[in-house]
Design a protein around this motif. Structure first.
Motif, PDB file in Angstrom:
ATOM      1  N   LEU A  52      18.551   8.038  13.239  1.00  0.00           N
ATOM      2  CA  LEU A  52      17.793   9.023  13.997  1.00  0.00           C
ATOM      3  C   LEU A  52      17.000   8.718  15.190  1.00  0.00           C
ATOM      4  N   LEU A  53      16.578   7.869  14.836  1.00  0.00           N
ATOM      5  CA  LEU A  53      15.476   7.513  15.850  1.00  0.00           C
ATOM      6  C   LEU A  53      15.050   5.881  16.293  1.00  0.00           C
ATOM      7  N   TRP A  54      14.729   5.632  17.105  1.00  0.00           N
ATOM      8  CA  TRP A  54      14.553   4.790  17.306  1.00  0.00           C
ATOM      9  C   TRP A  54      13.002   4.932  18.443  1.00  0.00           C
ATOM     10  N   ALA A  55      12.131   4.688  17.961  1.00  0.00           N
ATOM     11  CA  ALA A  55      10.609   4.916  18.608  1.00  0.00           C
ATOM     12  C   ALA A  55       9.644   3.513  18.867  1.00  0.00           C
ATOM     13  N   GLU A  56       8.655   3.940  19.732  1.00  0.00           N
ATOM     14  CA  GLU A  56       8.042   2.796  20.185  1.00  0.00           C
ATOM     15  C   GLU A  56       6.693   3.061  20.148  1.00  0.00           C
ATOM     16  N   ALA A  57       5.372   1.817  19.014  1.00  0.00           N
ATOM     17  CA  ALA A  57       4.677   2.761  18.175  1.00  0.00           C
ATOM     18  C   ALA A  57       3.304   1.902  19.414  1.00  0.00           C
ATOM     19  N   LYS A  58       2.133   2.519  19.080  1.00  0.00           N
ATOM     20  CA  LYS A  58       1.059   1.902  20.037  1.00  0.00           C
ATOM     21  C   LYS A  58      -0.375   2.263  19.373  1.00  0.00           C
ATOM     22  N   LYS A  59      -1.049   1.218  18.885  1.00  0.00           N
ATOM     23  CA  LYS A  59      -2.347   1.347  18.603  1.00  0.00           C
ATOM     24  C   LYS A  59      -2.930   2.685  19.232  1.00  0.00           C
ATOM     25  N   GLY A  60      -4.704   2.642  18.129  1.00  0.00           N
ATOM     26  CA  GLY A  60      -5.045   4.087  19.086  1.00  0.00           C
ATOM     27  C   GLY A  60      -4.881   4.602  19.500  1.00  0.00           C
ATOM     28  N   GLU A  61      -5.485   5.753  21.199  1.00  0.00           N
ATOM     29  CA  GLU A  61      -4.913   7.213  20.997  1.00  0.00           C
ATOM     30  C   GLU A  61      -4.987   6.811  22.850  1.00  0.00           C
ATOM     31  N   LEU A  88      25.831   2.273  17.521  1.00  0.00           N
ATOM     32  CA  LEU A  88      25.427   3.377  18.143  1.00  0.00           C
ATOM     33  C   LEU A  88      24.048   3.774  18.172  1.00  0.00           C
ATOM     34  N   PRO A  89      23.998   5.243  19.274  1.00  0.00           N
ATOM     35  CA  PRO A  89      21.722   5.214  19.318  1.00  0.00           C
ATOM     36  C   PRO A  89      21.921   6.375  19.109  1.00  0.00           C
ATOM     37  N   PRO A  90      20.605   6.455  18.637  1.00  0.00           N
ATOM     38  CA  PRO A  90      20.037   7.234  17.125  1.00  0.00           C
ATOM     39  C   PRO A  90      20.477   9.289  18.018  1.00  0.00           C
ATOM     40  N   GLU A  91      19.817  10.507  17.332  1.00  0.00           N
ATOM     41  CA  GLU A  91      19.648  11.024  17.666  1.00  0.00           C
ATOM     42  C   GLU A  91      18.378  10.956  19.337  1.00  0.00           C
ATOM     43  N   TYR A  92      17.461  10.646  19.085  1.00  0.00           N
ATOM     44  CA  TYR A  92      16.335  10.601  19.183  1.00  0.00           C
ATOM     45  C   TYR A  92      15.881   9.114  19.544  1.00  0.00           C
ATOM     46  N   LEU A  93      15.314   9.246  20.987  1.00  0.00           N
ATOM     47  CA  LEU A  93      13.961   8.438  21.406  1.00  0.00           C
ATOM     48  C   LEU A  93      12.630   8.695  20.890  1.00  0.00           C
ATOM     49  N   GLY A  94      11.701   7.601  20.361  1.00  0.00           N
ATOM     50  CA  GLY A  94      10.539   8.802  20.389  1.00  0.00           C
ATOM     51  C   GLY A  94       9.396   7.327  20.144  1.00  0.00           C
ATOM     52  N   VAL A  99      -2.802   9.007  16.927  1.00  0.00           N
ATOM     53  CA  VAL A  99      -3.117  10.404  16.723  1.00  0.00           C
ATOM     54  C   VAL A  99      -2.148  11.883  16.917  1.00  0.00           C
ATOM     55  N   LYS A 100      -0.309  11.321  17.645  1.00  0.00           N
ATOM     56  CA  LYS A 100       0.272  12.266  18.260  1.00  0.00           C
ATOM     57  C   LYS A 100       1.875  11.411  18.286  1.00  0.00           C
ATOM     58  N   ILE A 101       2.996  12.411  18.319  1.00  0.00           N
ATOM     59  CA  ILE A 101       4.222  12.038  18.013  1.00  0.00           C
ATOM     60  C   ILE A 101       5.091  11.971  19.271  1.00  0.00           C
ATOM     61  N   ALA A 102       6.270  11.276  19.916  1.00  0.00           N
ATOM     62  CA  ALA A 102       7.121  12.506  20.642  1.00  0.00           C
ATOM     63  C   ALA A 102       8.190  11.895  20.085  1.00  0.00           C
ATOM     64  N   PHE A 103       9.291  13.238  20.624  1.00  0.00           N
ATOM     65  CA  PHE A 103      10.854  12.521  20.546  1.00  0.00           C
ATOM     66  C   PHE A 103      11.404  13.624  21.494  1.00  0.00           C
ATOM     67  N   ILE A 104      12.680  12.632  22.137  1.00  0.00           N
ATOM     68  CA  ILE A 104      13.548  13.194  23.536  1.00  0.00           C
ATOM     69  C   ILE A 104      14.196  12.981  22.707  1.00  0.00           C
ATOM     70  N   PRO A 105      16.178  14.128  23.240  1.00  0.00           N
ATOM     71  CA  PRO A 105      17.000  13.825  22.749  1.00  0.00           C
ATOM     72  C   PRO A 105      17.778  12.022  23.440  1.00  0.00           C
ATOM     73  N   TYR A 106      18.184  11.328  22.723  1.00  0.00           N
ATOM     74  CA  TYR A 106      18.441  10.410  23.330  1.00  0.00           C
ATOM     75  C   TYR A 106      20.078  10.861  24.767  1.00  0.00           C
ATOM     76  N   GLU A 107      20.666  12.023  24.237  1.00  0.00           N
ATOM     77  CA  GLU A 107      21.524  11.957  25.617  1.00  0.00           C
ATOM     78  C   GLU A 107      21.162  12.705  25.964  1.00  0.00           C
TER      79      GLU A 107
END
Length: 506
Positions: A52-61, A88-94, A99-107
């Motif tokens: 469903l998701l591949w995401a990049e994580a960053k500490k702090g804000e 197969l790629p996920p539904e979303y990249l993130g 503080v926050k999280i973001a999603f964008i459709p892989y397509e």
């Protein structure tokens, strides 16, 4: 929000526990920071079809601009390791921070992985590299427009609570269609990924080779069998003029000499049935058209680079035709004979109107069939008889004749086009319109790209050997071989040629 001092690894664990507890977040996918997988359908897990998701994580804000740059870093991480070609790629990249999280459709972002000549071999975390800045500038507005950004927590009176909008998204939109036994739809952005899985699962169960009339063993292109599968309903190919067709429990192919070949499954079709039980066939009509036009993507990126052959984007086609009109006059389509001798599926000729004046040839017989099919259905402005398979670096331009004019060996070039090639005055109105292949050989057995990556399989050609004494080191370049033959054997024609800077410099 989480503590701004929290370490990145601890942040990932907290986010996983607080918001993704119903999913599997233990998956490690190369250098991707955070992976979310639907727990259901683990029987198909190895293909990544439940991701469903591949995401990049960053500490702090992070500031918003830096937050968007996290997406760019993630995309570079995926592209460098070709992760999207191996699973197969996920539904979303993130992307998320404390503080926050973001999603964008892989397509919506998938097109960046098919860019011509983009150097993926950079350090993804180096935000100062030319490639990072180039990609950021390219997709910044898209990220602003398409990404969904949620705070993890919100303040309600004196209490900090999980963001209800985020929880609603994760429990509804995020998992639509997953874990409910639904077949996976084939889309414009995953058909080539599914093909890589088909190669691993289904291809070994099919005997692809046969003996020709001379007793030589030849192997057919596996992509033709995949297309026969993909463009089928109830295990029967919809398009009977594909290179290969699926007929329930076997495949068939008709050779140019009319001989019919039959290909059966080695395992009573078990692997085939198991594989396709997870996908919805056939794709939507729009997707089918796209797949036939972009069948070049069924070849892995490294091999496409090695061959030097790339699809010409529509925006380039439009601009090139605009330049032709400026250089040759508004009536150039009526005044010149136009020949694209590296036509692929013919997109460089799109929007040209005078079909009597246009010829298209290409190396791949399957691409010829696509163009002819489109011509039959009125989807391009070409005559079928003006479309032909031709290897410009090896085949003869003209018929071989004896002193009496008898044809000893017939050229693949149509007679009308041969007549133009033979006569000097007519050649002056011959417009060669091409985006030639770009690849450089370091020897007869290897290619080096502009990034100095040595690769196997450089084509030795008749033209390379014929003009080696003139071209010297330049003969290592595929595009130079094309230009050499045009210059020497089609003198005084007009050349409209897509080129790299090295073309102009050299």
């Amino acid at each position: 929000m989480y503590s701004l001092k929290i370490r990145e690894e601890e942040l990932k664990l907290k986010v996983a526990g607080d918001f993704f507890a119903q999913f599997d977040t233990t998956r490690i996918v190369q250098n991707i920071d955070f992976c979310v997988v639907q727990k259901d359908r683990l029987d198909f897990d190895e293909l990544g079809s439940n991701t469903l998701l591949w995401a990049e994580a960053k500490k702090g804000e992070l500031k918003l601009e830096d937050f968007y740059q996290s997406f760019v870093q993630l995309i570079l991480t995926i592209g460098k390791a070709k992760i999207n070609e191996k699973t197969l790629p996920p539904e979303y990249l993130g992307a998320f921070d404390a503080v926050k999280i973001a999603f964008i459709p892989y397509e919506s972002i998938a097109f960046v992985f098919n860019q011509n000549d983009f150097n993926w071999q950079v350090t993804p975390s180096n935000h100062e590299s030319k490639e990072f800045k180039q990609l950021y500038a390219q997709i910044k507005e898209l990220l602003k427009d398409k990404s969904l950004i949620f705070d993890f927590f919100i303040q309600e009176k004196d209490e900090v609570k999980k963001n209800k909008d985020l929880e609603h998204f994760l429990h509804n939109d995020f998992i639509v269609g997953w874990g409910q036994g639904k077949a996976i739809a084939i889309t414009k952005n995953n058909f080539n990924i599914v093909y890589q899985k088909w190669l691993a699962k289904v291809k070994p169960s099919i005997k692809l080779d046969y003996k020709d009339e001379d007793g030589k063993v030849k192997e057919l292109n596996p992509a033709d069998f995949y297309l026969a599968d993909l463009l089928s309903k109830d295990n029967k190919s919809l398009k009977q003029n594909l290179e290969v067709v699926l007929l329930k429990d076997h495949y068939e192919k008709t050779l140019p000499n009319g001989f019919e070949l039959s290909f059966k499954f080695k395992d009573e079709q078990k692997a085939h049935k198991d594989f396709w039980s997870f996908y919805e066939r056939p794709p939507a009509e729009e997707v089918r058209k796209h797949i036939l036009k972009r069948r070049d993507l069924l070849v892995p990126r490294d091999i496409r680079e090695r061959k030097g052959a790339f699809f010409t984007p529509a925006i380039w086609v439009e601009k090139a035709q605009e330049y032709l009109a400026k250089a040759l006059g508004e009536n150039y389509q009526d005044e010149y004979i136009i020949w694209d001798l590296c036509a692929g599926t013919g997109n460089l000729l799109a929007n040209l109107q005078n079909k009597k004046q246009i010829y298209a040839s290409t190396l791949d017989e399957a691409d010829v069939k696509i163009m002819k099919d489109d011509a039959k259905e009125g989807k391009n402005n070409l005559f079928e008889k003006h479309i032909f398979q031709f290897d410009f670096l090896n085949d003869e331009l003209l018929d071989e004749v004896d002193k009496k004019g008898n044809i000893l060996k017939k050229s693949k070039v149509p007679e009308a086009l041969q007549a133009i090639i033979k006569e000097e005055q007519k050649r002056k109105k011959l417009l060669i319109f091409i985006n030639p292949p770009y690849a450089e050989a370091t020897s007869s057995k290897s290619i080096v790209s502009e990034k100095s990556e040595h690769k196997d399989l450089v084509a030795e050609s008749t033209i390379k050997n014929k003009y080696q004494h003139i071209l010297r080191q330049g003969a290592k370049e595929l595009y130079v071989q094309f230009l050499a033959r045009i210059y020497e054997e089609l003198p005084n024609c007009i050349l409209a040629n897509f080129s790299k800077l090295k073309n102009l410099q050299g």
